[in-house]
Scaffold this motif. Structure first.
Motif, PDB file in Angstrom:
ATOM      1  N   HIS A  26       0.844  -1.195   0.000  1.00  8.90           N
ATOM      2  CA  HIS A  26       0.000   0.000   0.000  1.00  8.90           C
ATOM      3  C   HIS A  26       0.882   1.248   0.000  1.00  8.90           C
ATOM      4  N   ARG A  27       0.385   2.325  -0.580  1.00  9.04           N
ATOM      5  CA  ARG A  27       1.099   3.608  -0.596  1.00  9.04           C
ATOM      6  C   ARG A  27       0.404   4.572   0.352  1.00  9.04           C
ATOM      7  N   VAL A  28       1.187   5.262   1.161  1.00  8.11           N
ATOM      8  CA  VAL A  28       0.630   6.289   2.049  1.00  8.11           C
ATOM      9  C   VAL A  28       0.276   7.505   1.197  1.00  8.11           C
ATOM     10  N   THR A  29      -1.008   7.807   1.108  1.00  8.93           N
ATOM     11  CA  THR A  29      -1.474   8.920   0.288  1.00  8.93           C
ATOM     12  C   THR A  29      -1.968  10.086   1.133  1.00  8.93           C
ATOM     13  N   GLY A  30      -2.164   9.850   2.429  1.00  9.96           N
ATOM     14  CA  GLY A  30      -2.500  10.948   3.331  1.00  9.96           C
ATOM     15  C   GLY A  30      -1.233  11.681   3.742  1.00  9.96           C
ATOM     16  N   SER A  31      -1.361  12.621   4.641  1.00 11.56           N
ATOM     17  CA  SER A  31      -0.185  13.374   5.077  1.00 11.56           C
ATOM     18  C   SER A  31       0.810  12.467   5.794  1.00 11.56           C
ATOM     19  N   GLU A  32       0.298  11.454   6.497  1.00  5.80           N
ATOM     20  CA  GLU A  32       1.139  10.454   7.142  1.00  5.80           C
ATOM     21  C   GLU A  32       0.259   9.309   7.628  1.00  5.80           C
ATOM     22  N   LEU A  33       0.881   8.180   7.937  1.00  2.00           N
ATOM     23  CA  LEU A  33       0.182   7.033   8.508  1.00  2.00           C
ATOM     24  C   LEU A  33       0.710   6.819   9.914  1.00  2.00           C
ATOM     25  N   LYS A  34      -0.183   6.878  10.881  1.00  2.20           N
ATOM     26  CA  LYS A  34       0.207   6.701  12.281  1.00  2.20           C
ATOM     27  C   LYS A  34      -0.238   5.332  12.772  1.00  2.20           C
ATOM     28  N   PHE A  35       0.682   4.629  13.417  1.00  2.00           N
ATOM     29  CA  PHE A  35       0.359   3.332  13.994  1.00  2.00           C
ATOM     30  C   PHE A  35       0.084   3.478  15.489  1.00  2.00           C
ATOM     31  N   SER A  36      -0.627   2.506  16.028  1.00  2.00           N
ATOM     32  CA  SER A  36      -1.011   2.568  17.447  1.00  2.00           C
ATOM     33  C   SER A  36       0.195   2.483  18.376  1.00  2.00           C
ATOM     34  N   ASN A  37       1.317   1.944  17.884  1.00  2.00           N
ATOM     35  CA  ASN A  37       2.518   1.858  18.725  1.00  2.00           C
ATOM     36  C   ASN A  37       3.381   3.117  18.653  1.00  2.00           C
ATOM     37  N   GLY A  38       2.876   4.151  17.932  1.00  2.00           N
ATOM     38  CA  GLY A  38       3.579   5.431  17.882  1.00  2.00           C
ATOM     39  C   GLY A  38       4.407   5.669  16.634  1.00  2.00           C
ATOM     40  N   TYR A  39       4.681   4.639  15.877  1.00  2.00           N
ATOM     41  CA  TYR A  39       5.463   4.827  14.656  1.00  2.00           C
ATOM     42  C   TYR A  39       4.656   5.586  13.602  1.00  2.00           C
ATOM     43  N   GLN A  40       5.375   6.302  12.737  1.00  2.00           N
ATOM     44  CA  GLN A  40       4.749   7.102  11.684  1.00  2.00           C
ATOM     45  C   GLN A  40       5.426   6.820  10.339  1.00  2.00           C
ATOM     46  N   LEU A  41       4.637   6.949   9.273  1.00  2.00           N
ATOM     47  CA  LEU A  41       5.183   6.866   7.926  1.00  2.00           C
ATOM     48  C   LEU A  41       4.767   8.112   7.159  1.00  2.00           C
ATOM     49  N   PRO A  42       5.692   8.775   6.468  1.00  2.00           N
ATOM     50  CA  PRO A  42       5.348   9.991   5.733  1.00  2.00           C
ATOM     51  C   PRO A  42       4.609   9.680   4.428  1.00  2.00           C
ATOM     52  N   ARG A  43       3.977  10.684   3.893  1.00  2.00           N
ATOM     53  CA  ARG A  43       3.279  10.576   2.608  1.00  2.00           C
ATOM     54  C   ARG A  43       4.248  10.055   1.543  1.00  2.00           C
ATOM     55  N   GLY A  44       3.771   9.128   0.719  1.00  2.15           N
ATOM     56  CA  GLY A  44       4.604   8.564  -0.332  1.00  2.15           C
ATOM     57  C   GLY A  44       5.311   7.280   0.059  1.00  2.15           C
ATOM     58  N   SER A  45       5.238   6.909   1.334  1.00  5.31           N
ATOM     59  CA  SER A  45       5.877   5.667   1.783  1.00  5.31           C
ATOM     60  C   SER A  45       5.108   4.454   1.289  1.00  5.31           C
ATOM     61  N   ASN A  46       5.823   3.349   1.131  1.00  3.41           N
ATOM     62  CA  ASN A  46       5.200   2.072   0.794  1.00  3.41           C
ATOM     63  C   ASN A  46       5.209   1.171   2.019  1.00  3.41           C
ATOM     64  N   VAL A  47       4.090   0.491   2.250  1.00  4.32           N
ATOM     65  CA  VAL A  47       4.009  -0.426   3.390  1.00  4.32           C
ATOM     66  C   VAL A  47       3.447  -1.749   2.903  1.00  4.32           C
ATOM     67  N   GLY A  48       4.158  -2.843   3.205  1.00  5.91           N
ATOM     68  CA  GLY A  48       3.760  -4.175   2.755  1.00  5.91           C
ATOM     69  C   GLY A  48       3.325  -5.042   3.920  1.00  5.91           C
ATOM     70  N   ILE A  49       2.509  -6.050   3.631  1.00  5.37           N
ATOM     71  CA  ILE A  49       1.981  -6.932   4.655  1.00  5.37           C
ATOM     72  C   ILE A  49       2.809  -8.219   4.697  1.00  5.37           C
ATOM     73  N   TYR A  50       3.319  -8.529   5.859  1.00  6.53           N
ATOM     74  CA  TYR A  50       4.096  -9.748   6.077  1.00  6.53           C
ATOM     75  C   TYR A  50       3.108 -10.909   6.205  1.00  6.53           C
ATOM     76  N   LEU A  51       2.638 -11.402   5.069  1.00  8.99           N
ATOM     77  CA  LEU A  51       1.554 -12.384   5.034  1.00  8.99           C
ATOM     78  C   LEU A  51       1.934 -13.703   5.694  1.00  8.99           C
ATOM     79  N   LYS A  52       3.171 -14.111   5.547  1.00  6.10           N
ATOM     80  CA  LYS A  52       3.561 -15.391   6.150  1.00  6.10           C
ATOM     81  C   LYS A  52       3.482 -15.322   7.667  1.00  6.10           C
ATOM     82  N   ASN A  53       3.716 -14.155   8.227  1.00  2.00           N
ATOM     83  CA  ASN A  53       3.602 -13.966   9.662  1.00  2.00           C
ATOM     84  C   ASN A  53       2.163 -14.115  10.134  1.00  2.00           C
ATOM     85  N   VAL A  54       1.216 -13.904   9.215  1.00  2.00           N
ATOM     86  CA  VAL A  54      -0.214 -14.040   9.532  1.00  2.00           C
ATOM     87  C   VAL A  54      -0.698 -15.448   9.236  1.00  2.00           C
ATOM     88  N   HIS A  55      -0.446 -15.933   8.035  1.00  2.00           N
ATOM     89  CA  HIS A  55      -1.014 -17.204   7.579  1.00  2.00           C
ATOM     90  C   HIS A  55      -0.309 -18.435   8.133  1.00  2.00           C
TER      91      HIS A  55
END
Length: 495
Positions: A369-398
């Motif tokens: 996914h691409r961050v298209t808002g001003s930033e993406l904030k996570f509940s643990n306090g981490y932030q990603l700026p606009r334009g960042s890419n974030v991928g899902i670690y699917l093997k960690n889930v499945h």
């Protein structure tokens, strides 16, 4: 002349390197996720990621925790696991389509708006899913005739070497019906164009992003050039599609003008496009219509084909399930004629087997996914700026032992029986079709189509892998692709 070209090439590479370094230097927010250490500029983690992405990400998670960033193919990707991935799926500040466009530049290839996927999802939801009951009989008939024509009776064992291509040929027929309607659904030129275009887009998922090391734009342009000047020339394809659909559209508009509200329009994607506000019915935009018809083929065919391939590889290599699944098909589909969706929903063993096959496809990291808002904030306090890419670690889930027991790698075809957990239901422990705001809108149609096709194949053939084992899938850039091992189809002899 050659010296000038060489100088320009070197200069361009140097500028690209400075661009990348500057981009990395300026992306920092106050509390971004940790960037995994790497030794070599430009290369970053690309080598480790390509050599063994599973081992690499597991090591990163052990050292850095639930969320971390890696640098591959000239871009930074933040990877999130089972604890935080749902925050990505439910966020309004990220876009799957924006990130997907970089890997498979459909909008640029077809000349559609960059956010075309949101409208394509609307088409899928309102035509493929909402009207699915209207297409049920046609879809089954089309699948059945395709199986008979392409695979055949198999009185003698038949080895199918390119299963994916065979499934594309079968699936393209019912999809074409929903795209263009009854009048055009048997047009072989249209069927082949939709099938081949979808297949070519699917192949792009396997293309290494090596040129992204210089700059992501160069990688994108190389893919676009492939469709403008390569074997699958998009301009020529669109011209043929327009030539085929134009008389049909003109006739529909003539009927609408003649009969007004008394005219009953057909239900298909062409009609849905014509019904959109702002469409000039006196002068339809055929390039726009043909572009969306082609764009929808990828979502409606590729997922179905890859999922069915994985299902058949698992089914063909697990004889302990054959009798049970055959008995269920004969019970709920005795005459090879499904009359309502309720019949398909009762195939619970088939659904559970399919869901387990999709859970264990082997995807490691996907659904970028691409961050298209001003930033993406996570509940643990981490932030990603606009334009960042974030991928899902699917093997960690499945493959999570907390959710799937002490041996999550083990295939259990009846894992979901009696748990009210159908394949179409997205949840935190099953992300094959995404989740939340970003769940695949066409998954219900795709799953029902897969089950219809699987039911036909199970009843008609004895299917085995050539090796008698389940061949492991290939992993390319974190994404799993079905192994092309041949399958053997043999006519099932009724007792």
């Amino acid at each position: 002349m050659n010296n000038i070209l060489n100088t320009l090439a070197v200069g361009f590479c140097i500028l690209a390197i400075f661009y990348i370094v500057n981009k990395l230097r300026n992306r920092k927010l106050v509390n971004e996720p940790p960037l995994v250490y790497y030794k070599y500029p430009i290369i970053g983690h690309t080598w480790d990621y390509c050599a063994d992405v599973d081992k690499f990400l597991l090591k990163c998670k052990q050292e850095y925790g639930e969320i971390f960033s890696i640098y591959v193919y000239g871009s930074v990707i933040t990877v999130v696991g089972k604890e935080l991935c749902y925050e990505v799926f439910n966020s309004r500040d990220v876009s799957f389509s924006a990130a997907f466009e970089e890997k498979v530049p459909v909008a640029r290839i077809l000349g559609l708006p960059l956010d075309y996927m949101s409208f394509a999802a609307e088409i899928s939801k309102n035509v493929f899913t909402a009207q699915m009951h209207l297409f049920l009989e046609k879809t089954q008939q089309s699948l059945y005739s395709g199986v008979n024509e392409i695979i055949g009776e198999c009185d003698e064992p038949k080895i199918i070497h390119d299963l994916r291509q065979v499934l594309f040929s079968i699936v393209s027929r019912p999809v074409t019906t929903i795209l263009v309607g009854d009048s055009l659904c048997h047009d072989n030129d249209l069927i082949n164009i939709f099938m081949n275009f979808s297949n070519e887009l699917y192949k792009l998922l396997k293309v290494p992003e090596s040129l992204g090391l210089i700059h992501p734009w160069i990688f994108q342009q190389s893919l676009i050039m492939r469709f403008r000047f390569g074997r699958c020339k998009i301009k020529k394809l669109q011209e043929i599609v327009i030539e085929k659909i134009k008389p049909e559209i003109e006739e529909r508009l003539r009927q609408e003008r003649k009969f007004g509200n008394n005219w009953k329009p057909p239900v298909d994607c062409i009609q849905y496009l014509l019904s959109q506000p702002g469409v000039d019915k006196e002068n339809p935009d055929y390039v726009w219509i043909s572009g969306y018809l082609l764009a929808i083929t990828f979502a409606s065919m590729s997922t179905t084909v890859s999922s069915t391939t994985n299902f058949l590889l698992d089914f063909a290599s697990r004889p302990e399930y054959w009798d049970d699944l055959l008995e269920e098909q004969e019970k709920f589909n005795p005459n090879d004629k499904l009359t309502d969706l309720d019949q398909i929903s009762k195939m619970e063993k088939l659904d559970s087997f399919l869901k387990e096959a999709l859970r264990l496809t082997g995807n490691v990291c996907n659904l970028i996914h691409r961050v298209t808002g001003s930033e993406l904030k996570f509940s643990n306090g981490y932030q990603l700026p606009r334009g960042s890419n974030v991928g899902i670690y699917l093997k960690n889930v499945h493959y999570d032992d907390e959710r799937y027991g002490p041996d999550p790698n083990k295939f259990d075809g009846y894992r979901y029986l009696g748990k009210e957990s159908p394949t179409s239901k997205v949840s935190r422990d099953f992300l094959h079709f995404g989740m939340g705001r970003h769940a695949c809108p066409g998954r219900i149609f795709a799953i029902n189509e897969i089950k219809m096709l699987s039911s036909i194949l199970i009843k008609k053939y004895k299917i085995t892998t050539k090796s008698k084992k389940r061949p492991s899938n290939f992993i390319i850039s974190g994404v799993s692709f079905p192994n092309p091992e041949p399958l053997i189809f043999e006519k099932r002899v009724k007792a």
